[in-house]
Design a protein around this motif. Structure first.
Motif, short mmCIF file in Angstrom:
data_model
loop_
_atom_site.label_atom_id
_atom_site.label_comp_id
_atom_site.label_asym_id
_atom_site.label_seq_id
_atom_site.Cartn_x
_atom_site.Cartn_y
_atom_site.Cartn_z
N VAL A 97 0.84 -1.19 0.00
CA VAL A 97 0.00 0.00 0.00
C VAL A 97 0.88 1.25 0.00
CG1 VAL A 97 -1.75 1.32 1.26
CG2 VAL A 97 -1.93 -1.17 1.11
N GLY A 98 0.58 2.16 -0.93
CA GLY A 98 1.36 3.38 -1.08
C GLY A 98 2.46 3.28 -2.13
N GLN A 99 2.78 2.06 -2.56
CA GLN A 99 3.81 1.87 -3.58
C GLN A 99 3.22 1.98 -4.99
OE1 GLN A 99 5.70 -1.91 -2.88
NE2 GLN A 99 6.67 -1.22 -0.99
N GLU A 137 1.29 2.35 -14.79
CA GLU A 137 1.87 2.54 -13.45
C GLU A 137 0.71 2.94 -12.55
OE1 GLU A 137 5.23 2.27 -12.59
OE2 GLU A 137 5.69 1.60 -14.61
N VAL A 138 0.48 2.17 -11.49
CA VAL A 138 -0.63 2.45 -10.59
C VAL A 138 -0.13 2.52 -9.15
CG1 VAL A 138 -2.36 1.40 -12.10
CG2 VAL A 138 -1.26 0.00 -10.36
N LYS A 139 -0.82 3.31 -8.35
CA LYS A 139 -0.49 3.41 -6.93
C LYS A 139 -1.42 2.49 -6.16
CE LYS A 139 0.39 6.56 -3.16
NZ LYS A 139 0.49 7.94 -2.72
N LEU A 149 -5.43 -3.42 -4.55
CA LEU A 149 -6.36 -2.42 -5.08
C LEU A 149 -5.57 -1.18 -5.46
CD1 LEU A 149 -9.11 -2.71 -2.31
CD2 LEU A 149 -8.95 -4.00 -4.45
N ALA A 150 -5.86 -0.66 -6.63
CA ALA A 150 -5.27 0.60 -7.09
C ALA A 150 -6.42 1.44 -7.62
CB ALA A 150 -4.22 0.34 -8.17
#
Length: 170
Positions: A97-99, A137-139, A149-150
């Motif tokens: 999470v956060g990456q 590219e997703v966070k 989840l992104a």
């Protein structure tokens, strides 16, 4: 494809013990062997791990062995190992999470990471507006079971919305 591996803090000796049996099935005929495997799984903290119930296959030595383990015992051992792995997988997912993660969008709202095998590893749920068959590219904003989840705040994974819609129509 380049696979990104995380370092594992298992002792080399302990890892070598288990590597000697990786080319073959690990028979869990006793509670002590199950406990030892659980201890190893806790120590190794596998990001992904599959556990299969033994089934007698015609023509194998195991099929002819006396004192076969009852189905209820196999089921209980499988549940014990999978519960342990699910806890570890949740901790690993939480660490993402956060990456930012590079994913391949396979269908609207559903993607997989570069190191993930289709239909085997977890999915990455992404906005349905991302183009299919393209990398993005997703966070990572959260996780659910083995999936990441992104998604924008408040948006649910595409599959969950389809299940809700189909049950509302029934």
């Amino acid at each position: 494809a380049l696979m990104r591996c995380k370092p594992v803090s298992v002792s080399v000796g302990r890892l070598m013990e288990f590597l000697t049996v990786l080319g073959q099935d690990i028979d869990l005929n006793s509670p002590a062997q199950v406990a030892e495997l659980c201890a190893f799984i806790k120590e190794a903290r596998f990001e992904r791990l599959g556990v299969f119930r033994y089934s007698q296959e015609e023509g194998t030595r195991g099929a002819k062995m006396p004192d076969q383990i009852p189905a209820k015992v196999k089921e209980a051992r499988w549940h014990r190992l999978m519960a342990l792995q699910q806890k570890i997988a949740a901790e690993v997912s939480k660490s993402h999470v956060g990456q930012t993660l590079r994913v391949l969008v396979e269908e609207p709202g559903v993607a997989r990471g570069e190191a993930d095998a289709p239909d085997i590893d977890g999915r990455v749920y992404v906005p349905r507006t991302l183009p299919v068959s393209e990398f993005a590219e997703v966070k990572i904003t959260g996780y659910q079971d083995y999936d990441l989840l992104a998604l924008p705040k408040g948006q649910k994974p595409a599959e969950l919305e389809l299940m809700v819609l189909s049950s509302a129509r029934s």
